[in-house]
Design an enzyme around this catalytic site. Structure first.
Site, PDB file in Angstrom:
ATOM      1  N   SER A 105       0.677  -1.232  -0.038  1.00 49.59           N
ATOM      2  CA  SER A 105       0.167   0.280   0.051  1.00 49.59           C
ATOM      3  C   SER A 105       0.916   1.251  -0.367  1.00 49.59           C
ATOM      4  CB  SER A 105      -0.976  -0.164   1.353  1.00 49.59           C
ATOM      5  OG  SER A 105      -1.493   1.182   0.972  1.00 49.59           O
ATOM      6  N   GLY A 106       1.113   2.258  -1.216  1.00 47.32           N
ATOM      7  CA  GLY A 106       1.322   3.646  -0.919  1.00 47.32           C
ATOM      8  C   GLY A 106       2.565   3.376  -2.252  1.00 47.32           C
ATOM      9  N   THR A 110      -1.820   2.365  -8.380  1.00 46.96           N
ATOM     10  CA  THR A 110      -3.128   3.174  -8.240  1.00 46.96           C
ATOM     11  C   THR A 110      -2.429   4.284  -9.197  1.00 46.96           C
ATOM     12  OG1 THR A 110      -4.243   2.149  -6.949  1.00 46.96           O
ATOM     13  CG2 THR A 110      -5.298   3.984  -7.623  1.00 46.96           C
ATOM     14  N   ASN A 155      -0.689   5.672   3.368  1.00 49.27           N
ATOM     15  CA  ASN A 155      -1.535   5.908   1.976  1.00 49.27           C
ATOM     16  C   ASN A 155      -2.722   7.149   2.075  1.00 49.27           C
ATOM     17  OD1 ASN A 155      -2.216   6.698  -0.550  1.00 49.27           O
ATOM     18  ND2 ASN A 155      -2.090   5.068  -1.188  1.00 49.27           N
ATOM     19  N   SER A 158      -5.027   5.875  -0.698  1.00 51.03           N
ATOM     20  CA  SER A 158      -5.060   4.175  -0.687  1.00 51.03           C
ATOM     21  C   SER A 158      -6.147   2.888  -1.368  1.00 51.03           C
ATOM     22  CB  SER A 158      -5.008   3.365   0.385  1.00 51.03           C
ATOM     23  OG  SER A 158      -4.868   2.494   0.941  1.00 51.03           O
ATOM     24  N   SER A 159      -5.982   2.562  -2.185  1.00 51.29           N
ATOM     25  CA  SER A 159      -7.332   2.259  -3.081  1.00 51.29           C
ATOM     26  C   SER A 159      -7.563   0.801  -1.880  1.00 51.29           C
ATOM     27  CB  SER A 159      -7.112   0.692  -4.298  1.00 51.29           C
ATOM     28  OG  SER A 159      -5.766   2.633  -4.577  1.00 51.29           O
ATOM     29  N   GLY A 385      -1.164  -5.129  -2.004  1.00 48.92           N
ATOM     30  CA  GLY A 385       0.126  -6.031  -2.250  1.00 48.92           C
ATOM     31  C   GLY A 385       0.151  -6.499  -1.278  1.00 48.92           C
ATOM     32  N   GLU A 387       0.416  -7.644   2.722  1.00 48.16           N
ATOM     33  CA  GLU A 387       0.279  -7.117   4.176  1.00 48.16           C
ATOM     34  C   GLU A 387       0.650  -7.284   5.292  1.00 48.16           C
ATOM     35  OE1 GLU A 387      -3.857  -5.076   4.544  1.00 48.16           O
ATOM     36  OE2 GLU A 387      -3.118  -3.986   2.677  1.00 48.16           O
TER      37      GLU A 387
END
Ligand code: ATP
Ligand code: MG
Length: 1045
Positions: A105-106, A110, A155, A158-159, A385, A387
């Site tokens: 994440s981050g 995206t 993030n 973040s998605s 991704g 985690e």
């Protein structure tokens, strides 16, 4: 030529070239490049991207254009290069593509997916239709981000869902539409967020961006702190403008094709979720003392009811009670506050996640391709991704499972591709060991013995089920599994591990060990919503809300359980895998350089962890296992042919021969290279490195050469251009000068010509000129007048009598001279005619008359009377009187004058008559009666004659003294025809003696008388002399006075 060729790269651009191949050098290389703002690095055709956390000026139309024109290795590593390869092989080789973007994440997944999409949108076909499709595809991002993204501690954007998007193209490569699949929205965020995190962006965007009217209609307050579901601490995110994002969302939804009404309904449902959070539940007790719950303040529920068209009583009942339904009966049980809160939150989460699914479906409806033609597909996978959190739960478990599957795809496709390539190219291939994560995938997903299967079994099993029973089951089943650990298995192996909790199990993922807490696994997997709630929702009049809960329809109601969350996820992952396997994969490995979202900070430890679980090193190893580098002969030759004199600058042979020549010239050992059927393989990166280095040096040489040639050429061209220009200018100048001269000469010649011609023409045509016309006319008129005048004159001529002196007057004054001349002419002519008609006798008579006129005209007063009287000469009848004829004597010739005259006696003045005869030689004077001696005077003795000027007939013959008669003296006579007599005498004297007889006209003259002379004085008497009477008076002896009457 792009100068990037000449730039020495920072570190290595392709990790395949990394030497030595160790984690440390890999990290160093990434760090070095990152610090120089080179965020992209290749591992063969895999792109490693390190999040720069800053705007880099390496994107935009310029760069898109650049990467569009070059092949993969020609420019610096870039996400555009990867997108370009994918798009071109999709378009040109008809291979469906997928772009797998993975990372924490981050890490920038995206952003990467958006860059890929924007690149493809920029390079693919153009046109109105195509552009609107592109626009719809691109605009799906802000919508999905508003509803699916949130600020997390890692993030800000973040998605919170996985996304796979298929972009579909026609055979030309123009986009037709697309299809989006979403995975597992993190719906727990709707009701609760960690500290420092936010709920989904949409809630904040709605509150900040909606105008007051809309807020009122949605029954919302602008202040976000009033909402239980919104974390109070972090309503704002740095660099994010919720209000303007709301506007962007609205316009994006309209572009995609949402109607105003749909947009409104979406907002109403969103508002309802927010308001549900504020429904407070209070303890209540039923009559039998069993704890129950109720709504503390009815207003919230009331407002929700109004918003979505729902009976608030029913909503309250649904929230606070549960109906158990068996085949036979229905039992309603009251829910405790805890249960009711759980039900409320479950409802909120369900509404929101269903709304999100509905939005995705709705977008798909818009971007769906309806044409039946064959499509080419490019899939872009932006999925969470791997985690590893402090406390990992069900969500992390499924996410990591998904990543495990993606790693499998990666390993299989990469190795398969590699293996197949060697086979295809006829290169001997020794299998490389790599970690195959199939065993872990099996551990999780095995249909009978996998963890997910166990979970499902536990959920469905009758009897008491709890997370603990589920853990016990796992412990029992996987006690020997090398990738499974828990307190129980550790104890069994006598391991001592503090980090392992009692309610935890640990899985050794390919990327590392992750400890999961089993709490609420069962619950989350069940993902159940009480039927009362879904039925209540279905009863709402709000069409969107109602459609989100189709199972609430009593007719549709079935007692069959819906599939569990785990099972759903597993099957959707399976579909995804199938999809990915059918396509050519392109990898983007995103790496997060630090935990603080800060630019230019590179934490080696953090990156090392990611590099490890992304399997970067492994990736490089696999890539290098056989041959580190391969390239089609053509491309290789193109890149390196400059290293051999035989292939540079021109090579006419085959590509493979060319490559052999190049490598032969560089004396590369045969172990280092292998010639495949279509490709050259280079074993060690060192050799490739050497090639690159040689190329770099050669490029420098060539660049110098090119520069030299170019400068020379430029100077030459410049010189030639200048020379040409100079010649051109001078020729123009000369030409111009001559032209001007010529023009001037021409103009002058023309002018002269014109003058001459004009002059000639004028000369020729002068007669036609008007200025001459007057003269011509005048002449004409004048001539005609003259003609007329003459003609008339001809007709009106006066008589030819010379005495007729009349003459017609000139009609115009200007004829007067001519007229006068004519008159004179006419008169002369008349006279001539007259003269011609005269007989000689008449002529003689006239001569006499003329002579008389000469002698007496104007002198003697009696002359005018004598003019008309003809000169008879014979006044005494001489012809008929022979007696008289004797007087003449023997004189020859005719008698010119015979007349009776009076002789004045000079002595006394008395007069006596005498006959006078004039012959050609003599004057004879005789007495008429007595024949007195006659006096004969020879004419030559007549000296002169004197007469008076009066009318009288007195005249004196003065004789010359020498004559015979002269002694008697001069004669003083009076004649009737004195004019005739003297004229004839004059003529006779002239004839006889050739002497002009002087005739003196005077009043006083002297007359010789005997020896003396007498003065005669004639005076005019008072009678005027008319009677010609004459009286003489002697005055003394010497004077005689004659008076004329
Ligand atoms: N190429 C880039 N250039 C500049 N900034 C970037 C780039 N990639 C990512 N970022 C920054 O990093 C932030 C996080 O990126 P992004 O949202 O793509 O991460 P992610 O991998 O999708 O994370 P998550 O899994 O949480 O959705 C972005 O908001 C942006 O600020
Ligand atoms: Mg994201």
């Amino acid at each position: 030529m792009d100068m990037a060729f000449l730039e020495s790269s920072i570190g290595v651009e392709d990790l395949v070239l990394l030497e030595p191949l160790e984690e440390e050098s890999l990290l160093k290389n990434l760090q070095l490049r990152y610090e120089n703002k080179e965020i992209y690095t290749y591992i063969g055709n895999v792109l490693v991207s390190v999040n720069p956390y800053q705007e880099l000026s390496i994107y935009g139309p310029e760069f898109i254009a650049k990467y569009q024109d070059y092949t993969f290795y020609e420019l610096k590593p870039h996400i555009y290069a990867l997108a370009n390869v994918a798009y071109q092989s999709l378009r040109d080789q008809d291979r469906d593509q997928c772009i797998l973007i993975t990372g924490e994440s981050g890490a920038g997944k995206t952003e990467a997916s958006k860059l890929v999409m924007s690149y493809v949108a920029a390079v693919c076909g153009k046109g109105e239709q195509v552009n609107s499709v592109k626009e719809q595809l691109l605009q799906s991002n802000p919508v999905l981000e508003a509803f699916g993204n949130a600020k997390t501690i890692r993030n800000n954007n973040s998605s919170r869902f996985g996304k796979y998007m298929d972009i579909e193209f026609d055979f030309k490569g123009s986009p037709l539409g697309g299809d989006i699949t979403n995975y597992l929205l993190e719906k727990s965020r709707v009701v609760k967020q960690l500290e420092g995190e936010r709920n989904f962006h949409i809630f904040y965007q709605l509150l900040a961006g909606a105008d007051a009217q809309l807020l009122k209609a949605l029954k919302l307050e602008r202040d976000s702190s009033g909402y239980t579901y919104l974390n109070r601490e972090a309503p704002r995110v740095d660099g994010m403008d919720d209000a303007s994002n709301f506007k962007a969302l609205q316009s994006a939804m309209i572009v995609i094709g949402f109607s105003e009404e749909e947009f409104r309904q979406v907002l109403e449902v969103t508002a309802m979720v927010l308001k549900l959070g504020n429904v407070e539940l209070a303890d209540e007790f039923q009559a039998n003392g069993v704890p129950a719950s109720g709504i503390r303040d009815g207003r919230g529920v009331q407002e929700i009811g109004e918003l979505v068209g729902l009976n608030s009583v029913e909503l309250e009942r649904a929230l606070c009670s549960r109906t158990m339904e068996t085949a036979k009966e229905k039992v309603v049980t009251a829910l405790s506050v805890i249960q009711a809160q759980y039900a409320r939150d479950a409802l909120a989460k369900n509404i929101y996640s269903r709304l999100f699914n509905w939005i995705v479906t709705r977008i798909n409806e818009s971007i769906k391709v309806d044409t039946g033609e064959k499509k080419k597909v490019m899939g872009v996978l932006d999925i969470y991704g791997f985690e590893i959190l402090e406390d990992n739960s069900f969500e992390q478990f499924v996410i990591n499972y998904c990543n495990e599957k993606l790693q499998q795809v990666f390993i299989e496709l990469t190795l398969k591709e590699e293996q197949e390539e060697y086979k295809r190219e006829g290169i001997p291939w020794t299998k490389v060991d790599y970690f195959d994560n199939g065993i872990i995938c099996d551990l999780i997903e095995h249909n009978q013995r996998g963890i997910l299967a166990m979970l499902d079994e536990e959920c469905l099993r009758p009897g008491v089920v709890s997370d603990s029973t589920f853990l016990a089951k796992l412990n029992q089943l996987f006690s020997k599994h090398e990738h499974y650990e828990s307190k129980v298995t550790q104890n069994a192996q006598r391991q001592y591990d503090h980090s392992m909790g009692l309610r935890c199990f640990r899985i050794c993922h390919y990327a590392g060990k992750v400890t999961y807490n089993v709490n609420s696994f069962i619950d989350k997997n069940n993902d159940l919503l009480f039927r009362d709630l879904s039925q209540a929702m279905w009863k709402a009049r709000h069409p969107l809300l109602r459609s989100l809960f189709p199972e609430g329809d009593p007719k549709q109601a079935s007692l069959k359980r819906p599939p569990t969350a785990g099972a759903q996820f597993k099957s959707s992952v399976a579909i995804l895998m199938k999809n990915l396997y059918s396509k050519n994969p392109n990898y983007i490995r995103c790496i997060k350089p630090n935990e603080h979202q800060r630019r230019a900070q590179f934490s080696s430890e953090l990156v090392a962890v990611q590099a490890r679980y992304l399997g970067l090193l492994e990736n490089v190893r696999v890539r290098r296992a056989g041959y580190a580098y391969r390239q089609a002969y053509g491309a290789f030759l193109e890149r390196y042919r400059l290293l051999s004199r035989s292939t540079w600058p021109r090579w006419n042979g085959g590509e493979r021969e060319g490559v052999e020549k190049v490598l032969g010239d560089l004396s590369m050992s045969s172990e280092e290279r292998a010639f495949g059927k279509t490709k050259i393989f280079i074993r060690s990166p060192k050799a490739l490195f050497y090639l690159e280095e040689q190329r770099r040096l050669r490029l420098q040489q060539l660049a110098t050469l090119i520069q030299k040639m170019y400068r020379g050429w430029r100077c030459r061209i410049h010189y030639q251009l200048m020379r040409k220009s100079q010649i051109l200018i001078s020729s123009w100048f000369r030409g111009n000068m001559q032209r001007k001269r010529y023009e001037k000469m021409k103009a002058s010649a023309l002018l002269i010509q014109a003058f001459v011609r004009g002059w000639k023409a004028r000369k020729n045509y002068r007669k036609y000129f008007r200025s001459g016309a007057a003269l011509t006319l005048a002449n004409f008129i004048y001539r005609s007048i003259a003609q007329k005048f003459l003609l008339r004159l001809k007709d009106n001529l006066p008589s030819t009598s010379i005495l007729d002196k009349t003459w017609p007057a000139a009609p115009y004054k200007y004829f007067s001279t001519a007229n006068h001349e004519l008159q004179k002419l006419f008169y002369r002519w008349k006279c001539k005619k007259f003269r011609d008609r005269l007989s000689p006798k008449q002529v003689e008579t006239l001569r006499e008359k003329l002579c008389a006129s000469e002698l007496f005209k104007g002198k003697k007063a009696s002359y005018p009377q004598s003019v008309p009287i003809p000169f008879y000469g014979d006044y005494i009848g001489l012809q008929r009187n022979p007696k008289l004829q004797q007087l003449k004597g023997g004189e020859e010739g005719p008698v010119l004058v015979a007349e009776t005259v009076m002789k004045v006696n000079r002595g006394n003045g008395k007069t006596s008559s005498r006959i006078l005869l004039l012959t050609k030689g003599h004057v004879i004077i005789t007495d008429t009666k007595n024949s007195q001696p006659k006096t004969v005077i020879a004419l030559d003795s007549v000296a002169r004659v004197s007469v008076t000027s009066f009318k009288d007939g007195l005249f004196s013959l003065h004789l010359s003294e020498l004559s015979s008669v002269g002694s008697k003296g001069d004669f003083l006579l009076v004649s009737e025809h004195v004019v005739e007599l003297l004229t004839k005498m004059y003529r006779a004297v002239l004839d006889a003696t050739q002497r002009q007889l002087p005739v003196t006209v005077t009043e006083e003259f002297s007359v010789r008388f005997k020896e003396s002379s007498v003065a005669v004085k004639v005076i005019q008497g008072p009678g005027g002399g008319g009677k010609r009477k004459l009286s003489c008076k002697k005055k003394g002896s010497r004077c005689l006075e004659v008076t004329v009457q």
